[in-house]
Enzyme design. Sequence first.
Site, PDB file in Angstrom:
ATOM      1  N   GLU A   1     121.389   6.040  85.983  1.00  9.13           N
ATOM      2  CA  GLU A   1     120.784   5.274  87.075  1.00  9.13           C
ATOM      3  C   GLU A   1     119.996   4.104  86.490  1.00  9.13           C
ATOM      4  O   GLU A   1     119.044   4.314  85.731  1.00  9.13           O
ATOM      5  CB  GLU A   1     119.854   6.156  87.918  1.00  9.13           C
ATOM      6  CG  GLU A   1     120.588   7.065  88.858  1.00  9.13           C
ATOM      7  CD  GLU A   1     121.288   8.184  88.092  1.00  9.13           C
ATOM      8  OE1 GLU A   1     122.486   8.430  88.316  1.00  9.13           O
ATOM      9  OE2 GLU A   1     120.640   8.785  87.220  1.00  9.13           O
ATOM     10  N   LEU A   2     120.344   2.911  86.872  1.00  3.20           N
ATOM     11  CA  LEU A   2     119.724   1.700  86.332  1.00  3.20           C
ATOM     12  C   LEU A   2     118.203   1.710  86.521  1.00  3.20           C
ATOM     13  O   LEU A   2     117.707   1.851  87.642  1.00  3.20           O
ATOM     14  CB  LEU A   2     120.320   0.468  87.043  1.00  3.20           C
ATOM     15  CG  LEU A   2     119.847  -0.879  86.500  1.00  3.20           C
ATOM     16  CD1 LEU A   2     120.344  -1.122  85.096  1.00  3.20           C
ATOM     17  CD2 LEU A   2     120.268  -2.011  87.425  1.00  3.20           C
ATOM     18  N   ASP A   3     117.467   1.538  85.429  1.00  2.00           N
ATOM     19  CA  ASP A   3     116.001   1.433  85.457  1.00  2.00           C
ATOM     20  C   ASP A   3     115.319   2.682  86.009  1.00  2.00           C
ATOM     21  O   ASP A   3     114.169   2.632  86.460  1.00  2.00           O
ATOM     22  CB  ASP A   3     115.540   0.197  86.250  1.00  2.00           C
ATOM     23  CG  ASP A   3     116.047  -1.103  85.631  1.00  2.00           C
ATOM     24  OD1 ASP A   3     116.260  -1.115  84.410  1.00  2.00           O
ATOM     25  OD2 ASP A   3     116.233  -2.081  86.366  1.00  2.00           O
ATOM     26  N   GLU A   4     116.030   3.806  85.952  1.00  2.00           N
ATOM     27  CA  GLU A   4     115.472   5.041  86.490  1.00  2.00           C
ATOM     28  C   GLU A   4     115.200   6.072  85.405  1.00  2.00           C
ATOM     29  O   GLU A   4     114.784   7.198  85.698  1.00  2.00           O
ATOM     30  CB  GLU A   4     116.452   5.654  87.521  1.00  2.00           C
ATOM     31  CG  GLU A   4     116.631   4.859  88.795  1.00  2.00           C
ATOM     32  CD  GLU A   4     115.474   5.072  89.757  1.00  2.00           C
ATOM     33  OE1 GLU A   4     114.698   6.037  89.573  1.00  2.00           O
ATOM     34  OE2 GLU A   4     115.352   4.260  90.698  1.00  2.00           O
TER      35      GLU A   4
ATOM     36  N   GLY B   1     115.925  -3.720  88.552  1.00  2.00           N
ATOM     37  CA  GLY B   1     117.042  -4.652  88.706  1.00  2.00           C
ATOM     38  C   GLY B   1     116.752  -6.035  88.184  1.00  2.00           C
ATOM     39  O   GLY B   1     115.865  -6.230  87.355  1.00  2.00           O
TER      40      GLY B   1
END
Lengths: 284, 284, 284, 284
Positions: free
Chosen positions: B226-229, B201
């Site tokens: 999925e953010l940064d996943e 994030g």
Amino acid sequence: MQKITILIHCKDQKAIIATVTTFIAKVEGNITYIDQHVDVEQNVFFMRLECEFTNPDTTLEGFKADFEQNIASTFDMSWDLYNQEQKPKMALFVSKYDHCLFDILGRYSAGELNVEIPVIISNHNDLRSIAERFDIPFHCVPFTKDIKEEGEARQIELLEKYQINFIVLARYMQIITPNLISLYKNRIINIHHSFLPAFPGAKPYHSAFKRGVKIIGATSHYVTAELDEGPIIEQDIARVSHIHSVDDFIMKGRDLERIVLARAIKLHAERKTMVYSNKTVVFS
Amino acid sequence: MQKITILIHCKDQKAIIATVTTFIAKVEGNITYIDQHVDVEQNVFFMRLECEFTNPDTTLEGFKADFEQNIASTFDMSWDLYNQEQKPKMALFVSKYDHCLFDILGRYSAGELNVEIPVIISNHNDLRSIAERFDIPFHCVPFTKDIKEEGEARQIELLEKYQINFIVLARYMQIITPNLISLYKNRIINIHHSFLPAFPGAKPYHSAFKRGVKIIGATSHYVTAELDEGPIIEQDIARVSHIHSVDDFIMKGRDLERIVLARAIKLHAERKTMVYSNKTVVFS
Amino acid sequence: MQKITILIHCKDQKAIIATVTTFIAKVEGNITYIDQHVDVEQNVFFMRLECEFTNPDTTLEGFKADFEQNIASTFDMSWDLYNQEQKPKMALFVSKYDHCLFDILGRYSAGELNVEIPVIISNHNDLRSIAERFDIPFHCVPFTKDIKEEGEARQIELLEKYQINFIVLARYMQIITPNLISLYKNRIINIHHSFLPAFPGAKPYHSAFKRGVKIIGATSHYVTAELDEGPIIEQDIARVSHIHSVDDFIMKGRDLERIVLARAIKLHAERKTMVYSNKTVVFS
Amino acid sequence: MQKITILIHCKDQKAIIATVTTFIAKVEGNITYIDQHVDVEQNVFFMRLECEFTNPDTTLEGFKADFEQNIASTFDMSWDLYNQEQKPKMALFVSKYDHCLFDILGRYSAGELNVEIPVIISNHNDLRSIAERFDIPFHCVPFTKDIKEEGEARQIELLEKYQINFIVLARYMQIITPNLISLYKNRIINIHHSFLPAFPGAKPYHSAFKRGVKIIGATSHYVTAELDEGPIIEQDIARVSHIHSVDDFIMKGRDLERIVLARAIKLHAERKTMVYSNKTVVFS
């Protein structure tokens, strides 16, 4: 189920991989690891292969003979086969520094090293109590310029008695004789306390300090007749700065020596190294 | 002489290597690189292979059809073939940070990246002059929550116009829409300024400073919903200490971001990455 | 509010820190950074200090005179005072390699380097277009063994014209003349593509490859009359293995050269380096 | 000649350094090390100082009283004074993993750690023989959720009996009670096998493997009431790739755990760490 490791090298030629893997499949070998390398400059092919034989009738002797006749001779291979169940026997040579010895014996006791250590040989008696603490036979073999022949003879006698496969010089401070080097060609591992080829020879930390380097290192290598010139197995480094004294270099270096020597022992014990042209191929 | 790269994955089965390499030999392909990996847990086999065809009659189309029919279908392979002569076309997405942009364009101009960069897309005009300095078309595509649809439509239009193969987010500060992600599945590379999964994030350097870590990092990964996943391609770190402020973290981090993103671009451009189970296999 | 940096060295003596800090306090200087180092072996004291004067009546000239008379002369100090508002002027010397040039100009444009770059000097015209792209004057000064004197004269003329404070050799492939070295003593920074003292001189990557090292490096240092023997400012390394060719070494090395040279430039520009006994003190 | 170490922290104020160093000079103390840090954000000043008293009449008690009265109270300092001749007494807490224990005891025996280890406490008997090998008293103190109170009481009893200054959890697999934590505030060091804050809690190597990271790490930190949330002392990392299994992560991680814990022990034993705002200042 038999598990083996095979190391091969030969002139690079067409279809080696296809031929070898097809042969293994034919004799019901299940390849669990395979890696290869081609030295394009010198046109040499290297391969490391692990496999398990699911057929209980397969014997190592039978496989060896078949592989030699059908594959190795065709490609003019140099090759070795190792039974994974047989741990190599490793002799430790030490002098007075104890940090690498403690580290290796700690790892050995903790089950990290896939070797047997049947004997520790030293030119001094200082570290005898450590060997005893770990219940490993310790032999003091005095060694100086004047008694080289006797020293070497006694070393070889012990190495034979304990059926040693490879030797680790854990900060052993004497020269290894050319005779012993040729008996254990590419099977004597030394740790040198610099990032070779910088600072070969004596007192590398002092030389590094004097030169004002910002990085110090350690190098494990196979011993050859030329001091600190043998094939490099592993190196690592640590950052230093103007605030560090020679003693700080030495203290930081101890960690490097421990780690770099331990890695080399593991690689050799797991038959992951091959030597050519005074270099190593180190399979992962 | 045709040079190709093949990427394969399939359920692990007996004799895949033997069969593939034998087939290549039969069609007069000379294997110049081969590496493979087995995910033992999931029983998946991966292979990367480079070869050149010495026979001028061999066509890529013919080879493709033969390989599909004789090999790929037998083993139920997912596979891709790349002509090494065709450089992939890469779009750069940027916002206001210029350090990654300068680094990538510098490397591109110096001939280090095996790609074409036909277009730079940004949600701001700030970096237009840099694009112009390197003679690369620059398009400003405004993008906010309120105009997501228009923004996405314009992005896709440009990507199609320039026939883009993969996208690099060089500190692009907007969300990529799920639609665009699915159009470029495993072909959008992001650089995140922390060693993920720590500090996902916004404002990771501030979080790292607050937590008092002794190491900061950067992570390049493929973008997923999925953010940064997404699957991690490459990571690297730098040491920090109590003497460093958040601004020092940011400044040190810039070097990490540059290096880690550049490595990911190279790996992707040279078709050395494969994705599965939200992880990457990265061939060397 | 005046902000200054002071660098001091002198024979180690009692109460230096107490005296200096008490003096600064007396003249209403607010110390925002202070670090010191004692070379115990050589009995030399080093100090770096940043402070700001809250009293608008304090002038740099007045402070300088007072400090010299009351402090520096008492302790027999060598010392320098820098006004933090004045960016040092840096000349870039290049030849044909462009990767360090791109990197430095990218950082410069991105505002990372606290310098001015008024001129780029090269013995070839190859990189002129890059200079132009970044709007920096570029002068081609041919230089070979036969025209050393003319070359040097022209270099010095340009350095004077542009009021250059320090020089960065960004893979400049010619010798710097002893005369120029003495004019810019400890103010010429070179990047050498090995972890010195290993592999000095030409073609270090080739030598490293031949030796079979597992680590390559780069070293930034001040130029002295002895080739590659000057005080080391910064070093870094990257791991290599048997799979890497000389070309891979060179490619990996480019990143090292970029980073290690950029760090040295920053350290020098921020007056964080001091030289003695052919070594550096590098303040953090 | 008395040698002492002083650690100070207080609100940042003018002339602290000048006042402290002037005071030390006045009482014939010879400063051999001094370093300071200002947390600009929180306006806190930290100092670490080593000095030796050349005047045999100086007593530690006298100096302490004078410093408290003349300096510490003026600046409202929190401060500690350590006699360098007194080695801190360290208790080792272990469970079943032996690698950190072997490493610490090897270093201890080799004279690398400036501590005394009067006791090893474990919730199991598995490692008793190792303690005996190194001639260190070993006490088994069972500890489970159900017998927390008895366990804690017995731990505290032993810590008092052996006059323990600080505790090292060398892969101790039980919770430390809040009561014990507050008794040994900032004096219990834990090693966690991930680069925190990534992968706190149980089985971090498994989580790291699942996430597909390219870097694993280890973190030593002071224990606080929040699990794995305490002030970080030291971290280090190792590279991994798709070829490594969870077991490879664990094996590589052992080296990280050993090194990172050993560094933290050294730093703490040499009084180089200070804690504030859940972070550490680590002097060099």
